[in-house]
Structure formats: C-alpha cells, structure tokens
Design a protein around this motif. Structure first.
Motif, PDB file in Angstrom:
ATOM      1  N   VAL A  33      39.736  33.601  32.958  1.00 52.75           N
ATOM      2  CA  VAL A  33      39.070  34.768  33.531  1.00 52.75           C
ATOM      3  C   VAL A  33      40.015  35.336  34.591  1.00 52.75           C
ATOM      4  O   VAL A  33      40.391  34.645  35.530  1.00 52.75           O
ATOM      5  CB  VAL A  33      37.730  34.341  34.199  1.00 52.75           C
ATOM      6  N   LYS A  34      40.412  36.605  34.437  1.00 55.66           N
ATOM      7  CA  LYS A  34      41.343  37.195  35.396  1.00 55.66           C
ATOM      8  C   LYS A  34      40.616  38.173  36.314  1.00 55.66           C
ATOM      9  O   LYS A  34      40.128  39.219  35.873  1.00 55.66           O
ATOM     10  CB  LYS A  34      42.487  37.906  34.673  1.00 55.66           C
ATOM     11  N   LEU A  35      40.527  37.790  37.572  1.00 51.94           N
ATOM     12  CA  LEU A  35      39.868  38.643  38.575  1.00 51.94           C
ATOM     13  C   LEU A  35      40.869  38.881  39.711  1.00 51.94           C
ATOM     14  O   LEU A  35      40.558  38.685  40.883  1.00 51.94           O
ATOM     15  CB  LEU A  35      38.596  37.952  39.094  1.00 51.94           C
ATOM     16  N   ALA A  36      42.090  39.265  39.316  1.00 49.39           N
ATOM     17  CA  ALA A  36      43.176  39.293  40.305  1.00 49.39           C
ATOM     18  C   ALA A  36      43.827  40.651  40.513  1.00 49.39           C
ATOM     19  O   ALA A  36      44.549  40.836  41.482  1.00 49.39           O
ATOM     20  CB  ALA A  36      44.254  38.288  39.897  1.00 49.39           C
ATOM     21  N   SER A  37      43.617  41.598  39.626  1.00 49.83           N
ATOM     22  CA  SER A  37      44.394  42.847  39.735  1.00 49.83           C
ATOM     23  C   SER A  37      43.536  44.104  39.774  1.00 49.83           C
ATOM     24  O   SER A  37      44.044  45.206  39.543  1.00 49.83           O
ATOM     25  CB  SER A  37      45.405  42.935  38.589  1.00 49.83           C
TER      26      SER A  37
ATOM     27  N   ALA B 200      28.543  48.086  41.000  1.00 48.50           N
ATOM     28  CA  ALA B 200      27.672  47.988  42.182  1.00 48.50           C
ATOM     29  C   ALA B 200      26.703  46.807  42.033  1.00 48.50           C
ATOM     30  O   ALA B 200      26.491  46.033  42.979  1.00 48.50           O
ATOM     31  CB  ALA B 200      26.916  49.295  42.382  1.00 48.50           C
ATOM     32  N   GLY B 201      26.130  46.654  40.848  1.00 43.47           N
ATOM     33  CA  GLY B 201      25.174  45.560  40.601  1.00 43.47           C
ATOM     34  C   GLY B 201      25.854  44.199  40.721  1.00 43.47           C
ATOM     35  O   GLY B 201      25.345  43.278  41.371  1.00 43.47           O
ATOM     36  N   GLN B 202      27.036  44.093  40.131  1.00 44.77           N
ATOM     37  CA  GLN B 202      27.764  42.820  40.171  1.00 44.77           C
ATOM     38  C   GLN B 202      28.285  42.517  41.582  1.00 44.77           C
ATOM     39  O   GLN B 202      28.357  41.366  41.988  1.00 44.77           O
ATOM     40  CB  GLN B 202      28.912  42.839  39.155  1.00 44.77           C
ATOM     41  N   MET B 203      28.632  43.574  42.303  1.00 50.95           N
ATOM     42  CA  MET B 203      29.083  43.384  43.697  1.00 50.95           C
ATOM     43  C   MET B 203      27.943  42.781  44.521  1.00 50.95           C
ATOM     44  O   MET B 203      28.144  41.826  45.284  1.00 50.95           O
ATOM     45  CB  MET B 203      29.513  44.744  44.277  1.00 50.95           C
ATOM     46  N   ARG B 204      26.737  43.341  44.331  1.00 52.17           N
ATOM     47  CA  ARG B 204      25.566  42.809  45.081  1.00 52.17           C
ATOM     48  C   ARG B 204      25.344  41.345  44.728  1.00 52.17           C
ATOM     49  O   ARG B 204      25.050  40.509  45.572  1.00 52.17           O
ATOM     50  CB  ARG B 204      24.308  43.639  44.773  1.00 52.17           C
TER      51      ARG B 204
ATOM     52  N   ARG C 114      41.075  37.544  47.510  1.00 51.90           N
ATOM     53  CA  ARG C 114      40.518  38.801  47.011  1.00 51.90           C
ATOM     54  C   ARG C 114      40.084  38.596  45.567  1.00 51.90           C
ATOM     55  O   ARG C 114      40.859  38.096  44.741  1.00 51.90           O
ATOM     56  CB  ARG C 114      41.559  39.919  47.078  1.00 51.90           C
ATOM     57  N   VAL C 115      38.840  38.949  45.307  1.00 49.65           N
ATOM     58  CA  VAL C 115      38.262  38.723  43.985  1.00 49.65           C
ATOM     59  C   VAL C 115      37.915  40.077  43.360  1.00 49.65           C
ATOM     60  O   VAL C 115      37.189  40.872  43.965  1.00 49.65           O
ATOM     61  CB  VAL C 115      36.955  37.897  44.127  1.00 49.65           C
ATOM     62  N   THR C 116      38.427  40.357  42.189  1.00 49.56           N
ATOM     63  CA  THR C 116      38.012  41.577  41.484  1.00 49.56           C
ATOM     64  C   THR C 116      36.608  41.335  40.927  1.00 49.56           C
ATOM     65  O   THR C 116      36.318  40.256  40.409  1.00 49.56           O
ATOM     66  CB  THR C 116      38.976  41.875  40.317  1.00 49.56           C
ATOM     67  N   VAL C 117      35.756  42.338  41.039  1.00 51.20           N
ATOM     68  CA  VAL C 117      34.406  42.215  40.492  1.00 51.20           C
ATOM     69  C   VAL C 117      34.517  42.273  38.969  1.00 51.20           C
ATOM     70  O   VAL C 117      35.010  43.260  38.414  1.00 51.20           O
ATOM     71  CB  VAL C 117      33.501  43.357  41.017  1.00 51.20           C
ATOM     72  N   GLY C 118      34.080  41.215  38.318  1.00 52.06           N
ATOM     73  CA  GLY C 118      34.147  41.174  36.864  1.00 52.06           C
ATOM     74  C   GLY C 118      32.817  41.590  36.254  1.00 52.06           C
ATOM     75  O   GLY C 118      31.934  42.126  36.945  1.00 52.06           O
TER      76      GLY C 118
ATOM     77  N   GLU D 232      29.351  37.668  33.134  1.00 51.95           N
ATOM     78  CA  GLU D 232      29.816  36.372  32.627  1.00 51.95           C
ATOM     79  C   GLU D 232      31.023  35.856  33.443  1.00 51.95           C
ATOM     80  O   GLU D 232      31.102  34.667  33.778  1.00 51.95           O
ATOM     81  CB  GLU D 232      30.248  36.609  31.175  1.00 51.95           C
ATOM     82  N   GLU D 233      31.921  36.751  33.754  1.00 50.93           N
ATOM     83  CA  GLU D 233      33.123  36.362  34.512  1.00 50.93           C
ATOM     84  C   GLU D 233      32.764  35.963  35.943  1.00 50.93           C
ATOM     85  O   GLU D 233      33.284  34.983  36.471  1.00 50.93           O
ATOM     86  CB  GLU D 233      34.115  37.529  34.546  1.00 50.93           C
ATOM     87  N   ASN D 234      31.851  36.722  36.546  1.00 46.65           N
ATOM     88  CA  ASN D 234      31.472  36.416  37.932  1.00 46.65           C
ATOM     89  C   ASN D 234      30.721  35.085  38.006  1.00 46.65           C
ATOM     90  O   ASN D 234      30.891  34.316  38.954  1.00 46.65           O
ATOM     91  CB  ASN D 234      30.616  37.549  38.501  1.00 46.65           C
ATOM     92  N   THR D 235      29.900  34.829  36.993  1.00 48.20           N
ATOM     93  CA  THR D 235      29.176  33.559  36.943  1.00 48.20           C
ATOM     94  C   THR D 235      30.176  32.409  36.836  1.00 48.20           C
ATOM     95  O   THR D 235      30.053  31.386  37.516  1.00 48.20           O
ATOM     96  CB  THR D 235      28.207  33.533  35.739  1.00 48.20           C
ATOM     97  N   ARG D 236      31.184  32.599  35.993  1.00 52.80           N
ATOM     98  CA  ARG D 236      32.210  31.565  35.829  1.00 52.80           C
ATOM     99  C   ARG D 236      32.933  31.316  37.160  1.00 52.80           C
ATOM    100  O   ARG D 236      33.174  30.169  37.551  1.00 52.80           O
ATOM    101  CB  ARG D 236      33.183  32.025  34.732  1.00 52.80           C
ATOM    102  N   LEU D 237      33.262  32.406  37.862  1.00 46.31           N
ATOM    103  CA  LEU D 237      33.941  32.264  39.160  1.00 46.31           C
ATOM    104  C   LEU D 237      33.071  31.452  40.123  1.00 46.31           C
ATOM    105  O   LEU D 237      33.538  30.481  40.728  1.00 46.31           O
ATOM    106  CB  LEU D 237      34.223  33.653  39.763  1.00 46.31           C
ATOM    107  N   ILE D 238      31.806  31.858  40.237  1.00 44.90           N
ATOM    108  CA  ILE D 238      30.932  31.207  41.224  1.00 44.90           C
ATOM    109  C   ILE D 238      30.674  29.745  40.839  1.00 44.90           C
ATOM    110  O   ILE D 238      30.732  28.858  41.697  1.00 44.90           O
ATOM    111  CB  ILE D 238      29.617  32.012  41.400  1.00 44.90           C
ATOM    112  N   ASP D 239      30.432  29.484  39.571  1.00 48.37           N
ATOM    113  CA  ASP D 239      30.212  28.089  39.130  1.00 48.37           C
ATOM    114  C   ASP D 239      31.440  27.230  39.435  1.00 48.37           C
ATOM    115  O   ASP D 239      31.326  26.104  39.914  1.00 48.37           O
ATOM    116  CB  ASP D 239      29.906  28.043  37.627  1.00 48.37           C
TER     117      ASP D 239
END
Ligand SMILES: Cc1ncc(COP(=O)(O)O)c(C=O)c1O
Length: 375
Positions: free
Chosen positions: A47-51, A293-297, A352-356, A359-366
């Motif tokens: 999962v790439k949340l870097a750029s 916006a939803g994923q950021m929240r 710094r985390v790009t908002v994915g 599914e990607e954000n869940t993976r990051l947080i888990d």
C-alpha cells in the motif's frame, strides 16, 4: 532531501558545476516505488501512501482520450498545447496568453526560477515549505531564505519582513495548501501579503492541492497583480502523476517569458489529451474531494484513538506525530505500507500519510496498531 555535504559529492576532477551550491544539493527524494519495496523486502501486497497521488486513479474519460492518441505517437505534440490551454482558459476564466504548460508543476517551478533568479538574487520560502523551493535556490546559485514557520504554516508577516530585509528577493514561494504540513492560508491574508510586497517580487502560489480546498480561491489576485503566478498540477486530484502535466497562470508578460524558457515540447501528446479530458470531468473531482474528506475524518478519529497528534490538513495527506518515526516507518515498510518520513524537513517525530481509499487506510491503521502494541 538536500542534506548532503559538498564533500560527499563524487569527484568531478577538473570539472566544476556552475555554482558551488549545486554540490550541496541531494537528489529529490521521491516516495519509495512499490516495485522497490517488493524487491527489497519481498512484500507483494503493498500500500503506497507516500506521494500524495490519487488512490482513486483518474477519470474514466481519460482512457479514451489516451487511446485516441496511440496511433499518433510518431508525431510531436502541439508545442503550444492549444486545446488544453483553451480548456484551461475556459475553466479558470483567464486569457489563453496567461497560461504556461509544464511537465508537471515542478517543471514550472523550475522554469520560474530559471527565468527570474540569478546568482546574486534571493528566493524566500517558509520553514516546512515544499522542499523544491530551497533546491531551486541552490540550483540557481542564489540565496535561499527560509522563514521560520508559525504553527507549521507560513508566517506571512515574517515573510514580508524577509522580503523587506533582502532587496535582492526575486521570488517568494508559497504552497497553499502546503506540503508536507497541509496548512492553508486565508485568501484575505494572502491578499494583504501580495499587496505589501514590491511589484518587482514575484509571488508564486503553488496550488498543487487546491482541488481539495475549494473554499480557497485566490484566482482574483491575478486580475489585480502582475507579480502573482498560480501554479497547479494534474498530478494530485486529477490522478495523472504518471503523465506529468501542470500549468501556470500569470500576467501575459510573465507567461511570454516562461514560454521562451520552457522546452519546446515539454508536455507530451498523451499528457495534453489526458489533461484536457480530466479537466472536463469535474464530477470525478467532486467525488474525489468527497471521498478524501470522509477518509480524512476517519484517519483523524483513528489517530485520536491511538493518542497520536496530527496537524489538521486541507489537502489529501496528513502529518501525524509519532515517537521514533524512523523506526515506525521501517516497521511499516517491512509490512508493505509506504508512508513518508520527514527527517529532511527537520520533522523527525512526524510521518506524512497520503489519504488512501478505505481499504488502504484500514491497512495502515491496523499495521500501525500492531507495531505500536508490539513495542
Ligand atoms: C506543493 C507541491 N508542489 C508541486 C509539486 C510537484 O508536483 P508535480 O510536478 O507532479 O506537478 C508537488 C508534488 O509533490 C507538491 O507537493
């Protein structure tokens, strides 16, 4: 990040670069490509949340526009980018002779510096401002003046003072929203700033992430001030980072200069067609904005629950404070999650985390939870 010392540069023997400051430059550090992580760690599900790319991709209308160009690849593109410029002119309500196209907006930042900044000049930018501004000062052999940030954002009062104190200032770079902090300036503050600096100083508003903050509208500055340039990109919300298309809006005189300096075919045939199709699909951009916006929240809530501080962001990424960020970053990489460490900005405790997408954000947080719990 530009932290390497001249002594670390390879020996050029009898050759010397145009300016000593070029030896202080380190190549721009890009987000780790997915393929590299797979090669290095043998992880496939990355999962790439870097750029700060768009995890939703681009408008489906772009595919058709690209396909139509495939039979024409032996031909040079339209060097003037007429159709894209016409579309941008309609979209931004500005005359076509005020537009310059770039190979990504980075190309335009570079063209601006090369057009206006010589080795006796200075460029003013903010601490935690986008790293390319300080690199451009070094490339031009010019003085880079970094103004301390205020609550992670631009301190316009201090920046105004820096301009007043340095009569050789040619460009002030302001990223709005700023990368990597996500901070946004109010239009009234920006207006006052522009009105207060001499007309011989170019104020470059870098709006790479502006589609994520539609409440911010500084386009009107161009009607009043000839020394303002707005730079935007198709790399972020429009989802075309791989194609490299950006544009600058300015006075006709500035655009005339930039168009002399840019390379003749700096935007490819495919890039021109794709950008025009992407621009025409504003409903896709609305969807992108809403999802972001939803994923950021959601991410903010998760960081709160984990007791991690973050900076409220007006873009498609968020800076989160985390002890031993370098160690956490390494652990995330090993588990296939790429985010961006900010050591080069002097922000050792932040990622710094790009908002994915969800599914990607869940993976990051888990993954983050499992790393923090294991410590
Ligand atoms: C603030 C800012 N400006 C400009 C750019 C350059 O983007 P591009 O050259 O892809 O348009 C970036 C990319 O990360 C950015 O964050």
């Amino acid at each position: 990040m530009p932290s390497s010392k001249a002594s670390q540069a390879k020996s050029l023997n009898a050759l010397t670069p145009a300016y000593d400051s070029i030896l202080e430059l380190a190549p721009y550090q890009t987000g780790k490509p997915v393929e590299e992580l797979t090669r290095e760690y043998g992880v496939f599900d990355v999962v790439k949340l870097a750029s700060n790319e768009n995890p939703m991709g681009c408008s489906p209308k772009v595919t058709l526009a690209i396909t139509e160009q495939l039979g024409e690849l032996a031909r040079y593109p339209d060097g003037n980018g007429y159709y894209l410029k016409q579309a941008l002119s309609d979209f931004t309500n500005i005359s076509i002779d005020c537009i310059t196209l770039g190979n990504g907006s980075n190309d335009l930042l570079d063209i601006l510096a090369r057009s206006f900044v010589g080795s006796k000049d200075a460029i003013v930018y903010s601490q935690y401002g986008f790293v390319v501004y300080s690199m451009l000062a070094k490339m031009q052999g010019a003085t880079g003046i970094e103004v301390p940030a205020q609550r992670f954002g631009h301190d316009l009062k201090a920046m105004r003072q820096a301009v007043a104190d340095n009569a050789n200032t040619k460009i002030v770079f302001i990223a709005n929203p700023n990368n990597p902090t996500g901070t946004l300036l109010q239009s009234a503050e920006l207006y006052d700033f522009v009105a207060s600096v001499p007309s011989s100083v170019l104020v470059v508003l870098d709006e790479a992430y502006i589609e994520y903050s539609p409440e911010s509208n500084n386009r009107a500055l161009l009607d009043e001030f000839d020394n303002v340039v707005i730079v935007r990109t198709f790399s972020k919300a429009y989802g075309l980072a791989g194609l490299r298309v950006g544009y600058a809006l300015s006075s006709p005189a500035v655009a005339d200069l930039l168009n002399r300096i840019r390379q003749p075919f700096n935007v490819s045939r495919v890039g021109l067609a794709a950008a025009a199709a992407a621009l025409a699909d504003q409903s896709f951009i609305s969807e992108v904005r809403q999802t972001n916006a939803g994923q950021m929240r959601w991410l903010e809530k998760q960081f709160d629950a984990l007791g991690l501080a973050f900076i409220k962001s007006s873009a498609n990424f968020i800076m989160v404070q985390i002890e031993e960020a370098a160690v956490i970053n390494q652990a995330l990489l090993e588990q296939g999650v790429i985010v961006r460490p900010l050591i080069g900005y002097g922000l050792e405790d932040w990622l710094r985390v790009t908002v994915g997408v969800a599914e990607e954000n869940t993976r990051l947080i888990d993954t983050l939870k499992s790393i923090l719990n294991a410590e």
